[in-house]
Design an enzyme around this catalytic site. Structure first.
Site, short mmCIF file in Angstrom:
data_model
loop_
_atom_site.label_atom_id
_atom_site.label_comp_id
_atom_site.label_asym_id
_atom_site.label_seq_id
_atom_site.Cartn_x
_atom_site.Cartn_y
_atom_site.Cartn_z
N TYR A 131 0.84 -1.20 0.00
CA TYR A 131 0.00 0.00 0.00
C TYR A 131 0.88 1.25 0.00
CZ TYR A 131 -3.76 3.21 1.28
OH TYR A 131 -4.66 4.25 1.29
N LYS A 135 1.22 3.89 -3.11
CA LYS A 135 0.78 5.27 -2.94
C LYS A 135 1.91 6.27 -3.17
CE LYS A 135 -3.55 4.42 -2.20
NZ LYS A 135 -4.57 4.77 -3.20
#
Length: 224
Positions: A131, A135
């Site tokens: 994640y 990002k």
């Protein structure tokens, strides 16, 4: 007059949570919105609610790359299938969204691409490695795309929400993090930035980062 009157927007991951709120906010300000989601039933419900239709509107002005997932695990033990899935959805999905939309935006004379990153795109976090990696990558991808697409009057910006109340965070306590403003954010508080970036009000902003986290990333964690 609505702030995005006459614009056509496409939102990925638009069936619930922040994506659904972005759709409502854009429609309220005059846009026509198409939502895309793997949650077909929820997406159909939202489409009916906001009065849109999943067909061609003849042009595309705004893309909101909102779809995202998370997976937990420790380095050394991380399930690589989960790693690849998060990267595929969060990063490759964002790139594919841009890739599929650029020709239509050029034909429309320009547009606005809004890539949903996270505060985990400007800091680290344990146990959510794909994640965080995805990002950060979305943040960088937004900047390289902004450089390339600027001459075509296509703006590309990233937004960086913090702890926002969505179906993904509904089980987390309000005091899980020390937030200067004292509370988690609401989806509509992210949507205000989406509407701004979709509108001509932000016509001179590209390659930029917009953070809405209640001041969370400004603090250094400390013990009392």
């Amino acid at each position: 007059m609505g702030r995005v009157d006459g614009k056509v927007a496409l939102i990925s991951g638009g069936a619930r949570g922040m994506g659904a709120e972005h759709a409502r906010a854009l429609v309220a300000e005059g846009a026509k919105v198409v939502i895309g989601d793997i949650l077909d039933d929820e997406g159909k419900t939202l489409a009916e609610e906001i009065g849109t239709a999943v067909n061609e509107f003849g042009k595309l002005n705004v893309l909101v790359n909102n779809a995202g997932i998370v997976a937990l695990g420790q380095i050394g033990k991380f399930d690589m299938t989960k790693w690849h899935k998060v990267i595929d959805v969060n990063l490759t999905g964002t790139f594919l969204g841009m890739q599929a939309s650029v020709a239509a935006m050029k034909a429309a004379g320009g547009g606005s691409i809004i890539n949903v990153s996270s505060i985990e795109g400007i800091r680290g976090a344990v146990m959510v490695h794909p994640y965080v990696a995805s990002k950060w990558a979305v943040r960088g991808l937004s900047k390289s795309a902004a450089l390339e697409l600027g001459p075509d009057q296509i703006r590309v910006n990233s937004i960086h929400p913090g702890f926002i109340r969505t179906p993904m965070t509904k089980h987390f306590p309000d005091n899980m993090l020390t937030i200067p403003l004292g509370r988690p954010g609401q989806s509509e508080e992210v949507s205000t930035f989406v509407v701004f970036l979709a509108s001509d009000e932000s016509r001179y902003a590209t390659g930029a980062e917009f953070v809405m986290d209640g001041g969370l990333v400004n603090d250094v964690p400390h013990k009392l």
